[in-house]
Design a protein around this motif. Structure first.
Motif, short mmCIF file in Angstrom:
data_model
loop_
_atom_site.label_atom_id
_atom_site.label_comp_id
_atom_site.label_asym_id
_atom_site.label_seq_id
_atom_site.Cartn_x
_atom_site.Cartn_y
_atom_site.Cartn_z
N LYS A 78 0.83 -1.22 0.00
CA LYS A 78 0.00 0.00 0.00
C LYS A 78 0.86 1.26 0.00
O LYS A 78 0.42 2.32 -0.47
CB LYS A 78 -0.93 0.02 1.21
CG LYS A 78 -2.15 -0.86 1.04
CD LYS A 78 -3.05 -0.71 2.25
CE LYS A 78 -4.19 -1.69 2.21
NZ LYS A 78 -5.01 -1.64 3.40
N ALA A 79 2.08 1.12 0.54
CA ALA A 79 2.96 2.30 0.62
C ALA A 79 3.60 2.65 -0.72
O ALA A 79 4.16 3.74 -0.88
CB ALA A 79 4.05 2.05 1.66
N ASN A 82 1.36 5.53 -6.05
CA ASN A 82 0.35 5.25 -7.08
C ASN A 82 -0.43 3.96 -6.87
O ASN A 82 -1.16 3.54 -7.77
CB ASN A 82 0.97 5.23 -8.48
CG ASN A 82 1.51 6.58 -8.88
OD1 ASN A 82 0.93 7.60 -8.55
ND2 ASN A 82 2.64 6.58 -9.55
N VAL A 83 -0.29 3.33 -5.71
CA VAL A 83 -1.17 2.19 -5.39
C VAL A 83 -2.34 2.79 -4.61
O VAL A 83 -2.14 3.33 -3.53
CB VAL A 83 -0.45 1.11 -4.56
CG1 VAL A 83 -1.46 0.08 -4.04
CG2 VAL A 83 0.61 0.43 -5.39
N GLN A 84 -3.52 2.76 -5.19
CA GLN A 84 -4.64 3.41 -4.49
C GLN A 84 -5.41 2.44 -3.60
O GLN A 84 -6.13 2.87 -2.70
CB GLN A 84 -5.55 4.14 -5.47
CG GLN A 84 -6.30 3.28 -6.44
CD GLN A 84 -7.27 4.11 -7.27
OE1 GLN A 84 -7.29 5.33 -7.14
NE2 GLN A 84 -8.03 3.45 -8.10
N ALA A 85 -5.29 1.12 -3.89
CA ALA A 85 -5.99 0.16 -3.02
C ALA A 85 -5.36 -1.22 -3.15
O ALA A 85 -4.76 -1.53 -4.17
CB ALA A 85 -7.46 0.09 -3.41
N LYS A 260 2.83 0.38 -14.86
CA LYS A 260 4.20 -0.09 -15.11
C LYS A 260 5.12 0.16 -13.92
O LYS A 260 5.89 -0.72 -13.51
CB LYS A 260 4.77 0.57 -16.37
CG LYS A 260 4.46 -0.24 -17.60
CD LYS A 260 5.25 0.19 -18.79
CE LYS A 260 4.85 -0.65 -19.98
NZ LYS A 260 5.38 -0.17 -21.22
N GLY A 261 5.03 1.35 -13.36
CA GLY A 261 5.86 1.73 -12.23
C GLY A 261 5.57 0.87 -11.02
O GLY A 261 6.48 0.39 -10.33
N VAL A 262 4.27 0.64 -10.79
CA VAL A 262 3.87 -0.17 -9.63
C VAL A 262 4.36 -1.61 -9.82
O VAL A 262 4.88 -2.23 -8.89
CB VAL A 262 2.32 -0.13 -9.45
CG1 VAL A 262 1.88 -1.07 -8.34
CG2 VAL A 262 1.86 1.29 -9.14
N LEU A 263 4.22 -2.13 -11.04
CA LEU A 263 4.68 -3.50 -11.33
C LEU A 263 6.17 -3.65 -11.01
O LEU A 263 6.60 -4.63 -10.42
CB LEU A 263 4.45 -3.82 -12.81
CG LEU A 263 3.02 -4.21 -13.22
CD1 LEU A 263 2.91 -4.29 -14.74
CD2 LEU A 263 2.61 -5.54 -12.62
N LYS A 264 6.91 -2.63 -11.41
CA LYS A 264 8.36 -2.66 -11.20
C LYS A 264 8.69 -2.73 -9.70
O LYS A 264 9.51 -3.53 -9.27
CB LYS A 264 8.95 -1.38 -11.81
CG LYS A 264 10.37 -1.54 -12.31
CD LYS A 264 10.79 -0.28 -13.02
CE LYS A 264 12.29 -0.23 -13.15
NZ LYS A 264 12.75 1.02 -13.74
N LYS A 265 7.95 -1.89 -8.93
CA LYS A 265 8.19 -1.84 -7.48
C LYS A 265 7.83 -3.18 -6.84
O LYS A 265 8.54 -3.68 -5.97
CB LYS A 265 7.35 -0.71 -6.85
CG LYS A 265 7.89 0.68 -7.17
CD LYS A 265 8.79 1.15 -6.05
CE LYS A 265 9.66 2.33 -6.42
NZ LYS A 265 8.96 3.53 -6.84
N LEU A 266 6.71 -3.76 -7.27
CA LEU A 266 6.25 -5.03 -6.70
C LEU A 266 7.24 -6.15 -7.00
O LEU A 266 7.54 -6.98 -6.14
CB LEU A 266 4.86 -5.39 -7.26
CG LEU A 266 3.70 -4.55 -6.74
CD1 LEU A 266 2.45 -4.81 -7.55
CD2 LEU A 266 3.43 -4.86 -5.26
N LYS A 267 7.77 -6.15 -8.23
CA LYS A 267 8.76 -7.16 -8.61
C LYS A 267 10.02 -6.99 -7.75
O LYS A 267 10.65 -7.97 -7.36
CB LYS A 267 9.09 -7.05 -10.09
CG LYS A 267 8.02 -7.68 -10.99
CD LYS A 267 8.35 -7.46 -12.46
CE LYS A 267 7.22 -7.94 -13.34
NZ LYS A 267 7.39 -7.52 -14.73
#
Lengths: 433, 231
Positions: A78-79, A82-85, A260-267
């Motif tokens: 969540k932190a 750009n992750v809203q939920a 794309k940015g969120v995917l990168k962070k999650l990976k």
């Protein structure tokens, strides 16, 4: 010479050689229309596939899977900017069945626990009603009503044998505001959990696919512990909780560009992820190659048409040698002469392209109208028309690309004859009959 | 106005390897004053048309200098000469050289179009010149609907339309009957007088040559002044 006079000059000459110019425009039109229609197939199929993929889930949705038993660190996810939920969903597996009762009807549904607040933040739409605010309020799937049958309806459905679920009429009224009774049984239906009452306050969206059925029952995860206790009462003690349900996580990005940015962070957090945008990226690469290939093939047709333009312009220069000589004698410079001839070939290119665009849109429209019907008639289990597949789409980008190629090739075809016109010797030209 | 000094030119004929050089202009020098009419007479092939082409800039002489209105023209590029021609030189051709797809009016306004003058201004200028050369009744006719005399009047009007100080005329009455020839010669004389235009006329017709203030004879590429006329 003023631009308007140059246009008039070109139009006068086009008028004088109407037939020849008409056939050249026709060739250009055919070449350009071939290019557009051919490439439109790739655009159409891409759009159909893209719509198909996007209709399954939200573009901003990212499925997140933990790579070990600990699951995922929800706070950390969540932190991420750009992750809203982050929606946690617990889905129950077979052999447990959810039994629903409403008035004199009963049926089954797939029960899931979810966090409605997070769903609301993720802006997941409902077809009717609102999100629950109390623990005993629920959201049900769009097709749950169809699963709720009276005993008589159930009997006649059994008699008809393999009657498809889709054809069930079930509960015909809105489920919104209704209170249902919910309990669970094992496969043998010998033991029931405690019956609990829930008020339906929201109905999920209609599934995008005609054949899809949404019979889910979404309950607030605040009720999870109570219902798990109910479960534990009827299941074999050896069976652990985690054996009859699984938890999944869906993160929602603020918008498509942020995915794309969120995917990168999650990976980077060593999590496994899946987003429809990744599938779209692969699809886009494939279709980009296909489109380039088809535009290239179409360009060959335009190049063939350009031979006609070259021929027409060369003849025009030869026929007008005396006129060019007179023009030069009375003050026309080589640049003006060249411009007038290039404008004439551009005129052919522009007119041919405009007609080609109109014809291409008509062909595209007719193809999308007739092809599904024809294919459905030929293929016995087609369903192409119902699936809404587009065989041809002409976006503005294709129109721009085709116009640039077609007009560009037309101008290049006229270039050499125009250069030839500038080199005409005035003395020889004036001696021509 | 026009200074021609030591202009020489040769034509090369024949196949490569066995080319033959024929001198067509041999060290020609003469001057033409403003408002003067000069005529150049000579047999066919004497080089009179080549001399006119050199003055017009259609041909660059191998040697010599041609100064028109104080400007050395032999060093001008094709584009520069096109602009210079449109401002300073008008042409009258033996076979009129009108555009067949354009009306008399449109043929006359063509040099103004090339100069980039707007439609309203063109309309005014062309109408004025049409009255001057007497084409009021046939201005909307196409060249094939006009008589030889009328076509030559259109050609003269087109030459005059940009108000050039010099007009080059190559056999201006060569395709006309004697009556029409007289009309055209009178028109040339009138224009010379009223507008102070300099004329260089190429002809083999003595009667035409006689309207000139000065007469030159061209023979085998050599130019000689033969008679001084008082007009």
């Amino acid at each position: 010479m003023l631009f308007r006079d140059q246009i008039d000059f070109v139009r006068q000459h086009v008028k004088r050689n109407r037939m020849r110019v008409f056939t050249t425009i026709l060739a250009t039109t055919m070449g350009c229309a071939f290019l557009i229609v051919l490439a439109s197939i790739a655009f159409g199929l891409q759009e159909s596939l893209k719509n198909d993929i996007l209709s399954d889930s939200a573009v901003t949705k990212i499925e997140v899977y933990g790579n070990d038993e600990k699951g995922i660190d929800q706070k950390a996810v969540k932190a991420i900017p750009n992750v809203q939920a982050l929606v946690e969903t617990t889905q129950f597996n077979e052999p447990l069945t959810a039994n629903v009762k409403l008035e004199n009807r009963s049926g089954s549904g797939e029960m899931v626990f979810t966090n409605f607040k997070e769903q609301q933040k993720a802006k997941i739409k409902l077809s009717a009603g609102t999100y629950p605010t109390k623990a005993d309020e629920i959201i049900v799937g769009y097709n749950l009503g169809q699963n709720l049958l009276t005993k008589k309806e159930e009997q006649s459905a059994k008699e008809e044998g393999k009657k498809e679920e889709k054809n069930n009429k079930g509960y015909q009224h809105s489920l919104l505001g209704k209170t249902i009774s919910l309990s669970f049984t094992l496969e043998n239906e010998e033991e029931h959990t405690k019956v609990r009452q829930y008020k339906i306050v929201g109905i999920g969206e209609k599934p995008s696919k005609e054949w899809a059925m949404d019979t889910s029952i979404q309950i607030s995860d605040a009720m999870k512990s109570n219902i798990l206790n109910d479960y534990n009462g009827i299941v074999d003690k050896k069976v652990q909780e985690k054996d009859f349900y699984n938890v999944s996580y869906n993160a929602y990005a603020t918008d498509m560009e942020a995915v794309k940015g969120v995917l990168k962070k999650l990976k980077a957090m060593n999590l496994s992820v899946y987003s429809v945008t990744e599938q779209l990226d692969q699809l886009n690469v494939f279709f980009l190659a296909l489109k380039v290939g088809l535009i290239f093939v179409g360009t060959i047709a335009v190049l063939i048409a350009s031979i006609g333009i070259f021929n027409t312009m060369t003849m025009a220069v030869t026929e007008r040698t005396r006129e060019i000589g007179v023009m030069k004698a009375i003050g026309a410079g080589p640049k003006l002469i060249q411009r007038l001839f290039i404008m004439e070939s551009a005129y052919i290119g522009v007119l041919g392209t405009v007609i080609a665009i109109i014809i291409s849109y008509i062909i595209s429209f007719l193809a999308n109208l007739a092809l599904p019907k024809i294919l459905d008639a030929v293929i016995s289990d087609g369903g192409i028309e119902e699936a809404g597949i587009r065989f041809s789409t002409i976006p503005w980008e294709l129109v721009v690309i085709a116009s640039l190629i077609s007009i560009g090739v037309a101008v290049l075809s006229g270039w050499r004859p125009a250069r030839k016109a500038t080199k005409i010797d005035v003395i020889q030209a004036l001696h021509q009959e | 106005m026009i200074h021609i000094q030591n202009v020489s030119h040769t034509f090369t004929i024949g196949k490569k390897g066995s080319e033959k050089k024929i001198p067509v202009l041999k060290n020609i020098s003469f001057e033409v004053a403003k408002g003067e009419i000069i005529s150049i007479v000579g047999k066919s092939g004497s080089g009179k048309s080549t001399l006119l082409n050199a003055v017009a800039g259609f041909l660059k002489p191998e040697e010599g200098s041609i100064i028109i209105q104080g400007k050395e023209t032999t060093t001008l590029t094709e584009s520069e000469y096109a602009i210079f021609r449109s401002e300073n030189i008008g042409f009258i051709f033996q076979n009129f050289q009108l555009m067949p797809g354009l009306t008399a009016f449109e043929n006359i306004e063509l040099p103004l179009k090339i100069q980039g003058i707007d439609k309203h201004r063109r309309f005014e200028i062309v109408n004025k010149i049409i009255r001057k050369v007497g084409l009021e009744t046939v201005f909307d006719h196409y060249p094939n609907e006009l008589s030889g005399g009328q076509q030559q009047r259109v050609c003269i009007a087109r030459a005059l339309i940009t108000n050039p100080p010099i007009i080059l005329a190559d056999e201006p009455t060569g395709n006309l009957d004697s009556e029409t020839e007289q009309e055209i010669l009178q028109l040339i004389a009138l224009l010379n007088e009223s507008m102070d235009i300099t004329f260089i006329i190429i002809t083999h017709d003595e009667e035409v040559a006689n309207i000139a203030h000065r007469k030159f004879l061209m023979h085998d590429g050599v130019l000689k002044e033969v008679v001084q006329h008082a007009v």
